[in-house]
Design a protein around this motif. Structure first.
Motif, PDB file in Angstrom:
ATOM      1  N   TRP A  78       0.841  -1.190   0.000  1.00  0.00           N
ATOM      2  CA  TRP A  78       0.000   0.000   0.000  1.00  0.00           C
ATOM      3  C   TRP A  78       0.876   1.241   0.000  1.00  0.00           C
ATOM      4  CZ3 TRP A  78       1.943   1.614   4.533  1.00  0.00           C
ATOM      5  CH2 TRP A  78       2.152   0.683   5.558  1.00  0.00           C
ATOM      6  N   HIS A  91      -4.761   1.784  -0.998  1.00  0.00           N
ATOM      7  CA  HIS A  91      -4.677   0.372  -1.332  1.00  0.00           C
ATOM      8  C   HIS A  91      -4.612   0.169  -2.850  1.00  0.00           C
ATOM      9  CE1 HIS A  91      -5.394  -1.088   2.786  1.00  0.00           C
ATOM     10  NE2 HIS A  91      -6.159  -0.018   2.913  1.00  0.00           N
ATOM     11  N   PRO A  92      -4.180  -1.012  -3.319  1.00  0.00           N
ATOM     12  CA  PRO A  92      -4.051  -1.242  -4.763  1.00  0.00           C
ATOM     13  C   PRO A  92      -5.353  -1.050  -5.535  1.00  0.00           C
ATOM     14  CG  PRO A  92      -2.859  -2.924  -3.535  1.00  0.00           C
ATOM     15  CD  PRO A  92      -3.622  -2.129  -2.527  1.00  0.00           C
ATOM     16  N   ASP A  93      -6.491  -1.240  -4.881  1.00  0.00           N
ATOM     17  CA  ASP A  93      -7.771  -1.041  -5.562  1.00  0.00           C
ATOM     18  C   ASP A  93      -8.231   0.417  -5.507  1.00  0.00           C
ATOM     19  OD1 ASP A  93      -8.382  -0.821  -2.907  1.00  0.00           O
ATOM     20  OD2 ASP A  93      -9.908  -2.388  -2.875  1.00  0.00           O
ATOM     21  N   GLU A  94      -7.306   1.332  -5.139  1.00  0.00           N
ATOM     22  CA  GLU A  94      -7.540   2.772  -5.050  1.00  0.00           C
ATOM     23  C   GLU A  94      -8.498   3.133  -3.917  1.00  0.00           C
ATOM     24  OE1 GLU A  94      -8.587   4.321  -8.865  1.00  0.00           O
ATOM     25  OE2 GLU A  94      -6.603   3.963  -9.720  1.00  0.00           O
ATOM     26  N   ARG A  95      -8.658   2.227  -2.982  1.00  0.00           N
ATOM     27  CA  ARG A  95      -9.448   2.522  -1.789  1.00  0.00           C
ATOM     28  C   ARG A  95      -8.546   3.198  -0.769  1.00  0.00           C
ATOM     29  NH1 ARG A  95      -9.698  -0.662   2.703  1.00  0.00           N
ATOM     30  NH2 ARG A  95      -8.685  -2.309   1.483  1.00  0.00           N
ATOM     31  N   SER A  96      -9.025   4.292  -0.187  1.00  0.00           N
ATOM     32  CA  SER A  96      -8.240   4.995   0.823  1.00  0.00           C
ATOM     33  C   SER A  96      -8.750   4.642   2.211  1.00  0.00           C
ATOM     34  CB  SER A  96      -8.305   6.506   0.601  1.00  0.00           C
ATOM     35  OG  SER A  96      -9.634   6.979   0.715  1.00  0.00           O
TER      36      SER A  96
END
Length: 443
Positions: A78, A91-96
């Protein structure tokens, strides 16, 4: 005045890239007399032949408030950035994910990888994040007081002069600095009763308390007992026989504007000083011993050749960049590595092969205050590579702070920088025009 499309002339490119040091009439030319270098280009990339291409645009990935201090590592799961007053994970899924709030607004944060954790500091606050994103202080807190002592008969302690100290141990096994020792005299065949043992404030993260007792014979602090949190009374009837105390006189490292890890030590740039930890005692320091001062605020802290020949630390203040050569502070030899300082924040590490050097080891890369891109080599040498081999000189703007990014995209290797309060270098040619428009209704 606008330019019509039919007034534009095709160009093969500028094979020597950028030159912002030569005058407009003194730019280098090709054999055919065409300009071989360009003075300035906005939002344009050049391929290896010097042909310009419009730079790709960008789209919003993660919203934030006054976002700054972005950090990432190719081998880390991350990234990190600051949004408003909150340290945030990406995170890799663009979740903050918000992690630590209450940060000093607008203060840049420095990051450093340490094994399975990441150290962070903004000059007034600091901490460490584990792989699980648990936020912790740099070091286990130190006991602030001593227990109550009572000397009783019917024990096996020898007569003599004794001292007692205590430490805490956190859930990660890190031991704190020791409390201030208390001294007392013991008669022969006695025992020691302790009460009101100090307890940590965070009993979940700091679950154990350790008691050290010096021998009446050799004066060495040794482990007498390791207790779970909540135990407040203890009776010692025999001399301590555990391992020796290693954190006497140590305290948590203070926050600073820069942080790095090198040769098993943690280094912190704090104002005009560099503080450091004992070997493998990350987060701790001896306040009266483990620090080195410089002439001005430390803007660069960049280690090289960790654990090998040529190991050392590049340190820049406002005037110069130094190299502290040697594997440990006790062996440092300070030399001037580059005659000017560094732009704060404009530092990354890249494999030497990026600069056609015969090594894949990461090397520190920074922007000096004179606008040069600098690469620090083992042993303290600094090279200033130019965008193209044999190209004329070019410099970046001066700035109060900067950031660097390296990427390989579309067959191009790019070193991208963003600068705060950018101003042209004094040695560069200045030919920019600034237009100021006044409205009739302005006061």
């Amino acid at each position: 005045m606008s330019v019509r499309d039919d007034e534009l002339a095709p160009r093969a490119g500028w094979p020597l890239g950028m030159n912002n040091l030569a005058g407009e009439t003194a730019l280098p030319v090709t054999d055919s007399g065409a300009p071989a270098a360009v003075r300035e280009a906005d939002n344009v990339d050049f391929d290896v032949a010097g042909k310009p291409h419009r730079r790709d645009g960008y789209t919003l990935a993660v919203p934030g408030t006054r976002v700054h201090s972005a950090w990432g590592d190719a081998t880390w799961p991350w990234g990190l950035f600051v949004s408003g007053d909150t340290l945030t994970a990406l995170h890799p899924d663009e979740r903050s994910e918000p992690l630590v709030d209450g940060l000093a607004p607008g203060w840049p944060v420095a990051f450093e990888r340490l094994n399975d954790s990441v150290l962070w500091s903004n000059g007034v606050q600091c901490g460490v994040l584990g792989l699980d994103l648990e936020a912790m202080p740099w070091a286990c807190p130190t006991p602030e007081r001593a227990p109550r002592i009572e000397i009783e008969a019917d024990g096996a302690l020898d007569a003599g002069h004794y001292q007692l100290a205590m430490t805490f141990l956190d859930a990660r096994g890190r031991e704190s600095g020791a409390s201030n020792p208390i001294a007392f005299e013991m008669p022969a065949n006695s025992r020691l009763r302790l009460s009101q043992l100090p307890q940590p404030l965070d009993v979940l993260r700091v679950p154990r308390v350790r008691v050290y007792l010096s021998s009446g014979l050799d004066g060495v602090f040794r482990v007498a007992a390791t207790l779970p949190v909540g135990v407040t009374d203890l009776t010692l009837t025999e001399p301590a026989s555990g391992r020796a105390l290693e954190t006497l006189n140590l305290r948590p490292l203070p926050a600073g504007q820069g942080v790095c890890v090198h040769n098993g030590r943690q280094f912190v740039a704090r104002g005009a000083e560099v503080w450091f930890s004992p070997p493998l005692r990350y987060g701790l320091t001896h306040p009266g011993r483990d620090r080195v001062g410089f002439a001005g605020r430390v803007d660069l802290l960049a280690p090289v050749a960790d654990g090998s020949d040529g190991a050392g630390l590049f340190v820049a203040d406002a005037k110069r960049t130094y190299f502290l050569a040697g594997p440990s502070p006790a062996e440092w030899r300070q030399v001037i590595a580059y005659p000017v300082g560094a732009i704060p924040g404009a530092l990354i590490r890249l494999p030497g092969e990026v600069w056609n050097l015969p090594t894949k080891a990461p090397l520190p890369v920074w922007i000096a205050r004179n606008g040069r891109v600098c690469v620090g080599l083992p042993g303290g040498q600094v090279i200033t590579p130019q965008p193209r081999e044999g190209s004329p000189d070019a410099v970046l703007d001066a700035a109060s702070r900067g950031a660097l990014l390296y990427r390989e995209h579309g067959g191009k290797q790019q070193l991208i920088t963003t600068l705060r309060d950018a101003q042209p270098q004094s040695l560069a040619v200045r030919d920019r025009a600034i237009a100021r428009v006044y409205r009739h209704d302005d006061p």
